[in-house]
Design an enzyme around this catalytic site. Sequence first.
Site, mmCIF file in Angstrom:
data_model
loop_
_atom_site.group_PDB
_atom_site.id
_atom_site.type_symbol
_atom_site.label_atom_id
_atom_site.label_comp_id
_atom_site.label_asym_id
_atom_site.label_seq_id
_atom_site.Cartn_x
_atom_site.Cartn_y
_atom_site.Cartn_z
ATOM 1 N N GLU A 128 -10.872 -7.946 1.735
ATOM 2 C CA GLU A 128 -9.815 -6.953 1.949
ATOM 3 C C GLU A 128 -9.716 -6.627 3.433
ATOM 4 O O GLU A 128 -8.636 -6.380 3.950
ATOM 5 C CB GLU A 128 -10.117 -5.686 1.142
ATOM 6 C CG GLU A 128 -8.995 -4.675 1.174
ATOM 7 C CD GLU A 128 -9.131 -3.616 0.100
ATOM 8 O OE1 GLU A 128 -8.865 -2.446 0.414
ATOM 9 O OE2 GLU A 128 -9.501 -3.935 -1.041
ATOM 10 N N ARG B 139 -2.791 -5.644 -2.437
ATOM 11 C CA ARG B 139 -3.399 -5.655 -1.102
ATOM 12 C C ARG B 139 -2.772 -6.675 -0.133
ATOM 13 O O ARG B 139 -3.423 -7.137 0.794
ATOM 14 C CB ARG B 139 -4.915 -5.918 -1.180
ATOM 15 C CG ARG B 139 -5.698 -4.815 -1.877
ATOM 16 C CD ARG B 139 -5.729 -3.555 -1.035
ATOM 17 N NE ARG B 139 -6.582 -2.527 -1.623
ATOM 18 C CZ ARG B 139 -6.153 -1.537 -2.389
ATOM 19 N NH1 ARG B 139 -4.859 -1.425 -2.663
ATOM 20 N NH2 ARG B 139 -6.986 -0.649 -2.882
ATOM 21 N N SER C 57 -13.069 -0.392 1.998
ATOM 22 C CA SER C 57 -13.513 -1.413 1.047
ATOM 23 C C SER C 57 -13.519 -2.783 1.712
ATOM 24 O O SER C 57 -12.561 -3.156 2.388
ATOM 25 C CB SER C 57 -12.584 -1.457 -0.167
ATOM 26 O OG SER C 57 -12.646 -0.236 -0.863
#
Length: 310
Positions: A300, A169, A218
């Site tokens: 995130e 990520r 998310s």
Amino acid sequence: MTHPGKIETRGALVQDKDLSALTWLRVGGPADWFFMPADADDLAQFLTALDPDVPVFPMGVGSNLIVRDGGIRGVVIRLGRGFNKIDTDGTRVTAGVAALDAHVARKAAEAGVDLTFLRTIPGAIGGAVRMNAGCYGSYVADVFVEAQAITREGERVMLTADDLKFQYRQTDLPEGWIITSATFEGPMGDPDDLTARMEAQLAKRDQTQPTKDRTAGSTFRNPAGFSSTGRADDSHELKAWKVIEDAGMRGATRGGAQMNPMHANFLTNTGDATAADLEGLGEEVRKKVYEHSGIELVWEIMRVGELAEK
């Protein structure tokens, strides 16, 4: 060096642009300046002329972003229609950063190239590269060939995977650099089979995720060491939604913000949330999860800009 308002552009340059309508969560204050370049030449010329002390923030479709209520100082640059072309050549697919992930997956499938994992990822290709987006055990890093970018000084550069240093990520893109297009190489597949797989993925997503609600995908990364990295030694034992639920925070609210009852890792604007509500609830979740399990959740969703003045 030149003040933003004095630079001649072919694209749209406006002052004090409200950013709330441009993010999926529909929150955020104004940008001092907001620039939508006509094409890469327009962008390079603007950055070359711009005073180096003025900060620059490249913004995609705002799918993974909280803009704080005080807005963003400097220039927000959003790449739009001039940057959404998708070309296929054998097993390679080149897409402008404004091309939606879902469109790239579909166009690739038509050409018999398997980039199906992109189909259910919200947002556009720029953000997907920047965040090494992935699902179903596949990541941008697995299919990435190269990217074109323009530096903060307006210089055009080619970036390899070594330059970006893909991690879970995240990537190492230097401050103010703007990716303009990316090339991917995927395995070959039958177009009908690839399309059928994407339809199945969409159906599964719609059953398990609040796709009709106002979210940014998310909220937190899956806990380190347990995330879906796609490696052979990968472990799927621990998901962010599970530790949030175990800490009693599914459905938790603050102002107009809520941890979605359908999927606890989706921070949701129920209608009148401020950025402060959303970020504050997220921080409360992180605190409760740490107290309950000793796990430190990592955001995130990107949070940018300034807090509103009290």
